[in-house]
Motif scaffolding. Structure first.
Motif, mmCIF file in Angstrom:
data_model
loop_
_atom_site.group_PDB
_atom_site.id
_atom_site.type_symbol
_atom_site.label_atom_id
_atom_site.label_comp_id
_atom_site.label_asym_id
_atom_site.label_seq_id
_atom_site.Cartn_x
_atom_site.Cartn_y
_atom_site.Cartn_z
ATOM 1 N N ARG A 1 0.849 -1.189 0.000
ATOM 2 C CA ARG A 1 0.000 0.000 0.000
ATOM 3 C C ARG A 1 0.891 1.247 0.000
ATOM 4 O O ARG A 1 1.848 1.347 0.768
ATOM 5 N N GLY A 2 0.567 2.178 -0.872
ATOM 6 C CA GLY A 2 1.342 3.410 -0.966
ATOM 7 C C GLY A 2 2.489 3.334 -1.952
ATOM 8 O O GLY A 2 3.149 4.341 -2.206
ATOM 9 N N ALA A 3 2.765 2.159 -2.519
ATOM 10 C CA ALA A 3 3.858 2.033 -3.484
ATOM 11 C C ALA A 3 3.454 2.690 -4.804
ATOM 12 O O ALA A 3 2.273 2.772 -5.151
ATOM 13 N N ALA A 4 4.457 3.164 -5.541
ATOM 14 C CA ALA A 4 4.222 3.775 -6.850
ATOM 15 C C ALA A 4 4.361 2.696 -7.929
ATOM 16 O O ALA A 4 5.484 2.265 -8.227
ATOM 17 N N PRO A 5 3.257 2.220 -8.525
ATOM 18 C CA PRO A 5 3.335 1.082 -9.460
ATOM 19 C C PRO A 5 4.244 1.342 -10.662
ATOM 20 O O PRO A 5 4.995 0.468 -11.064
ATOM 21 N N GLN A 6 4.160 2.557 -11.230
ATOM 22 C CA GLN A 6 4.957 2.836 -12.418
ATOM 23 C C GLN A 6 6.444 2.852 -12.101
ATOM 24 O O GLN A 6 7.273 2.416 -12.903
ATOM 25 N N VAL A 7 6.794 3.333 -10.915
ATOM 26 C CA VAL A 7 8.199 3.335 -10.507
ATOM 27 C C VAL A 7 8.708 1.902 -10.364
ATOM 28 O O VAL A 7 9.812 1.564 -10.807
ATOM 29 N N VAL A 8 7.903 1.025 -9.747
ATOM 30 C CA VAL A 8 8.290 -0.379 -9.593
ATOM 31 C C VAL A 8 8.439 -1.040 -10.966
ATOM 32 O O VAL A 8 9.404 -1.768 -11.234
ATOM 33 N N LEU A 9 7.481 -0.772 -11.857
ATOM 34 C CA LEU A 9 7.532 -1.362 -13.191
ATOM 35 C C LEU A 9 8.753 -0.858 -13.959
ATOM 36 O O LEU A 9 9.433 -1.632 -14.652
ATOM 37 N N ASN A 10 9.056 0.432 -13.836
ATOM 38 C CA ASN A 10 10.248 0.971 -14.497
ATOM 39 C C ASN A 10 11.515 0.310 -13.965
ATOM 40 O O ASN A 10 12.461 0.069 -14.721
ATOM 41 N N PHE A 11 11.551 0.021 -12.667
ATOM 42 C CA PHE A 11 12.707 -0.675 -12.097
ATOM 43 C C PHE A 11 12.848 -2.062 -12.732
ATOM 44 O O PHE A 11 13.961 -2.494 -13.062
ATOM 45 N N LEU A 12 11.740 -2.768 -12.893
ATOM 46 C CA LEU A 12 11.786 -4.107 -13.493
ATOM 47 C C LEU A 12 12.283 -4.033 -14.938
ATOM 48 O O LEU A 12 13.058 -4.889 -15.382
ATOM 49 N N TYR A 13 11.834 -3.014 -15.685
ATOM 50 C CA TYR A 13 12.325 -2.841 -17.049
ATOM 51 C C TYR A 13 13.832 -2.573 -17.056
ATOM 52 O O TYR A 13 14.563 -3.079 -17.899
ATOM 53 N N LYS A 14 14.288 -1.773 -16.101
ATOM 54 C CA LYS A 14 15.690 -1.335 -16.081
ATOM 55 C C LYS A 14 16.627 -2.432 -15.602
ATOM 56 O O LYS A 14 17.730 -2.607 -16.143
#
Length: 794
Positions: free
Chosen positions: A291-304
């Motif tokens: 809860r409170g996590a930024a989904p797009q930031v997490v997804l960008n990390f996975l891409y990177k």
């Protein structure tokens, strides 16, 4: 030794690792498919044990290990390895998780319909055959290949000193592009890319931009960035990232393990759980977020940082005329077409010879039927078959083939209907001979025949594209891995800086004692505090008039009582140089300005884009007179009014249009006239509802802007607030709105957060009310405004 090694290298290149440009197959693939064809293991027949196929291939054509042959068979049957599988497998043939196939004694296989198209017409002398390893059998040097298999299924292999890595493509697109080359031999690669925009991988995914693909199509070498398909969804009160497609040749189990490793090592925040919910209906990897996590930031990390985004390096290396060559797109198409022209010509010559031979026999049969009584009498009069054959040749002007066919003719052929069938067959063969003769008479006719076949292949086996094409390359930068949220940035008089989450400080009523915001030394105190976004760039202006660049997310994240990190370790500061003003900027727009003010009352105005090119060592922003220092900098839009406030409580209001913009490193003009001992303390932009002024001893007030009538730039202004021993000198002033909150910090590191509406509105010339209760010897050194948008984001 050199000669032997070159021979070995060429053997590996030609005979093992690099595919042929004509049929797109390596020898082991070609031998496996031909052996299955030869043993009748076709798509319309029952499956045969894989061990039987491997044994046939190894014993007849490929004298190498059975494991290598079986691995080849398995890969050609895997729908996640081949875009169009060449083997139809039954049993466990492995998985995208890296699971190996069952032993060959347990699995069964047969050819697919597409692979049968590669072998079609092989019995019509369309390709050359060569002796096998022991010269006991013949094997094809290349397959006829109706399908442009090298482009459709791609290939990969490592030889000696070279390698090939060709991506698969969509069959419909390849056939259409090949037809376009037939119709327009001079078509450009860019025009072909409108038909074939890029590879089409069996596992789907998204190709991020086509620049690298274009390089590969033009030169034979390039790269394409492939991302998996992931979607951010809300499931109840939690958010999830659901991965439904992954890049080509990525192991799903290893990908999940890699993501879990990043979570364990705390390199990525916000992931609560990872589940693999894939089944026979498709892939589904679910990542539950905290809860409170930024989904797009997490997804960008996975891409990177994981294989969810991978680079497929394209090397179009293939064997052409028994030599390895790197081919561009048009050359690949031309090599296939050249091969097919040769195959169709040899097939047509074979069919023409067969048709003429059969028509010749039918003509002899018709001669016999027209003279049946004489033929029978001649045969009956002959003592032997050879004598009868000779008599027929002599009497009816026939040759040996025709006479032999007459002797073998069955009596049922004497029926009238059979006679008509022979006539009809001869007429049909005549038309076929004419068609084949016309076909062989012109290469254009052969190309038209190839085009018709390609259209038929596309219609029968083509399917929609699986891999999407992204419109532009989206490189994951460091900014994409940071959650964009407001933070409190504090700077001490000794130039220690830190950032901290805003929700660290709870709201208190006016006059409270606050909480400890930073542990400081006796000779060090917090000098500046402000709210900035994590993705903004800080323009750090020093007392010497220089400017340095620093990202907010590069600031150390401190604890509430932590001191932070010395700016000298973050910026290339010179000697005793100190940062006195920090401006958070998101974009460097040319229609925005920075307004500078020095301790001696000088002001200057410069366009914001003057500072859009960062340098590690910093640059000069404003030219200062001896003994002067830069005090404050404010961002404006070019049409605002400003208020200058001095330590003795004087304030001057003027319009910024009275100060013309200058280039960097200018000296500026007179802003406010100062009394002896006074010094300029702050610039405020006239906006919001009131001007908030706070003194060193924690007193403050709000004042209507209308209280400050314009005296013109260069004057002393009017009294803003009473400055005496009880209230202390002015710390600063800022424009505030009624629904804002402020965060006030003392030199000893005490912080209080309170509502602006709790501070009373008073006339000029008053001391104000107590905002913060201080210990003896402590003083207020700065405050920051927290507006409604910042609070909502926090």
């Amino acid at each position: 030794m050199k000669s032997c090694y070159i021979d070995y290298a060429m053997s590996v290149i030609i005979g093992r690792a690099i595919p042929d440009a004509r049929d797109g197959l390596k020898p082991v693939h070609r031998r496996t498919l031909y052996a299955m064809w030869e043993m009748g293991n076709t798509s319309d027949k029952p499956y045969k044990k894989s061990a039987r196929v491997v044994g046939d291939v190894m014993g007849k054509y490929h004298p190498h290990g059975d494991a290598a042959i079986y691995d080849t068979l398995v890969k050609m049957a895997q729908p996640f390895s081949y875009r169009y599988t060449l083997v139809d497998g039954q049993g466990n043939f492995g998985s995208i998780d890296g699971d190996s196939a069952a032993a060959m004694r347990y699995t069964e296989a047969r050819l697919t319909k597409v692979s049968e198209e590669l072998l079609a017409d092989i019995d019509k002398k369309t390709v050359d055959f060569v002796p096998n390893f022991d010269e006991s059998l013949q094997e094809p040097n290349v397959l006829p290949a109706r399908v442009p298999n090298l482009l459709v299924n791609g290939s990969s292999g490592i030889a000696v000193g070279m390698a090939t890595n060709m991506p698969p493509h969509n069959l419909r697109e390849v056939c259409e592009a090949t037809c376009r080359v037939i119709d327009e031999p001079g078509v450009s690669t860019e025009e072909l890319m409108q038909i074939m925009p890029g590879p089409d991988f069996p596992t789907g995914g998204v190709i991020m931009g086509t620049e690298g693909v274009r390089d590969a199509y033009l030169t034979g070498r390039g790269k394409c960035v492939v991302r998996g398909v992931a979607e951010i969804v809300e499931e109840g009160r939690t958010q999830q990232i659901i991965i439904t497609e992954i890049p080509f040749q990525v192991n799903k189990a290893r990908l999940i393990e890699n993501i879990a490793g990043h979570v364990r090592e705390k390199r990525v925040e916000g992931i609560a759980d990872i589940r693999d919910e894939s089944d026979r209906d498709g892939m589904r990897v679910v990542i539950d977020l905290k809860r409170g996590a930024a989904p797009q930031v997490v997804l960008n990390f996975l891409y990177k940082h994981t294989a969810l985004e991978s680079v497929f390096g394209i090397i179009n290396l293939a064997i052409v005329d028994r030599q390895p060559r790197v081919l561009n797109l048009k050359e690949l198409v031309h090599e296939f077409l050249k091969h097919r022209v040769n195959v169709v010509r040899r097939r047509s010559e074979f069919d023409l010879a067969k048709a003429e031979e059969r028509r010749h026999v039918l003509n002899g049969l018709l001669v016999a039927l027209d003279n049946i009584d004489a033929v029978i009498a001649t045969i009956r009069a002959s003592a032997t078959t050879e004598e009868a054959q000779t008599a027929l040749i002599t009497k009816f002007a026939l040759d040996e083939v025709q006479a032999d066919a007459i002797l073998k003719m069955q009596l049922r052929r004497l029926a009238a209907l059979e006679h008509q069938k022979i006539l009809d067959e001869r007429d049909a063969l005549g038309k076929e001979v004419e068609r084949l003769s016309d076909l062989l008479g012109s290469e254009a006719n052969i190309l038209a025949e190839i085009r018709k076949e390609l259209v038929d292949i596309s219609a029968r086996y083509g399917d929609p594209r699986r891999t999407e094409i992204g419109h532009a390359t989206e490189t994951i930068e460091k900014d994409d891995l940071i959650e964009d949220k407001p933070v409190l940035v504090s700077l001490t008089s000794s130039n220690y800086i830190k950032r901290i989450d805003l929700d660290t400080y709870r709201n208190q009523r006016r006059g409270g004692r606050g909480i400890i915001g930073m542990a400081t030394k006796d000779d060090d105190g917090v000098e500046n505090v402000f709210v900035a976004s994590m993705l903004e760039t800080l323009l750090c202006f020093t007392d010497r008039g220089r400017v340095y660049w620093l990202k907010v997310y590069d600031l150390p994240e401190g604890q509430r009582t932590g001191k932070g990190k010395a700016l000298v370790n973050l910026l290339s500061l010179d000697g005793e140089e100190r940062v006195t003003a920090v401006i958070p900027v998101r974009e460097f727009r040319p229609d925005r300005y920075l307004f500078f003010a020095t301790r001696r009352g000088t002001v200057a105005k410069m366009a914001l884009d003057e500072f859009s090119r960062p340098r590690q060592t910093g640059i000069n922003a404003i030219n200062l007179r001896d003994g002067d220092a830069l005090v404050d900098v404010k961002a404006t839009d070019g049409g605002q009014e400003l208020l200058l406030t001095t330590k003795f409580g004087q304030s001057l209001r003027f319009h910024e249009e009275t100060v013309r913009p200058v280039r960097r490193n200018a000296m500026g003009v007179r802003g406010i006239n100062l009394r002896n001992g006074d010094a300029l303390q702050a610039i405020s932009v006239v906006e919001g509802d009131h001007l908030l002024t706070i003194t060193e001893q924690g007193f403050g007030k709000r004042t209507d802007f209308d209280e400050f009538r314009g005296h013109g730039r260069g004057t002393m202004g009017v009294r803003n607030i009473v400055v005496d021993a009880r209230g202390g000198g002015v710390v600063g002033s800022m424009a505030v709105s009624d629904d804002d909150e402020i965060i006030v910090m003392s030199a000893s590191g005490i912080v209080i957060r309170t509502k602006v509406s709790e501070i009373s509105v008073q006339k000029r010339g008053t001391r104000g009310v107590r905002i913060m209760k201080l210990d003896d010897g402590d003083r207020v050194i700065g405050f920051a405004i927290l507006n409604a948008e910042d609070r909502e984001a926090a």
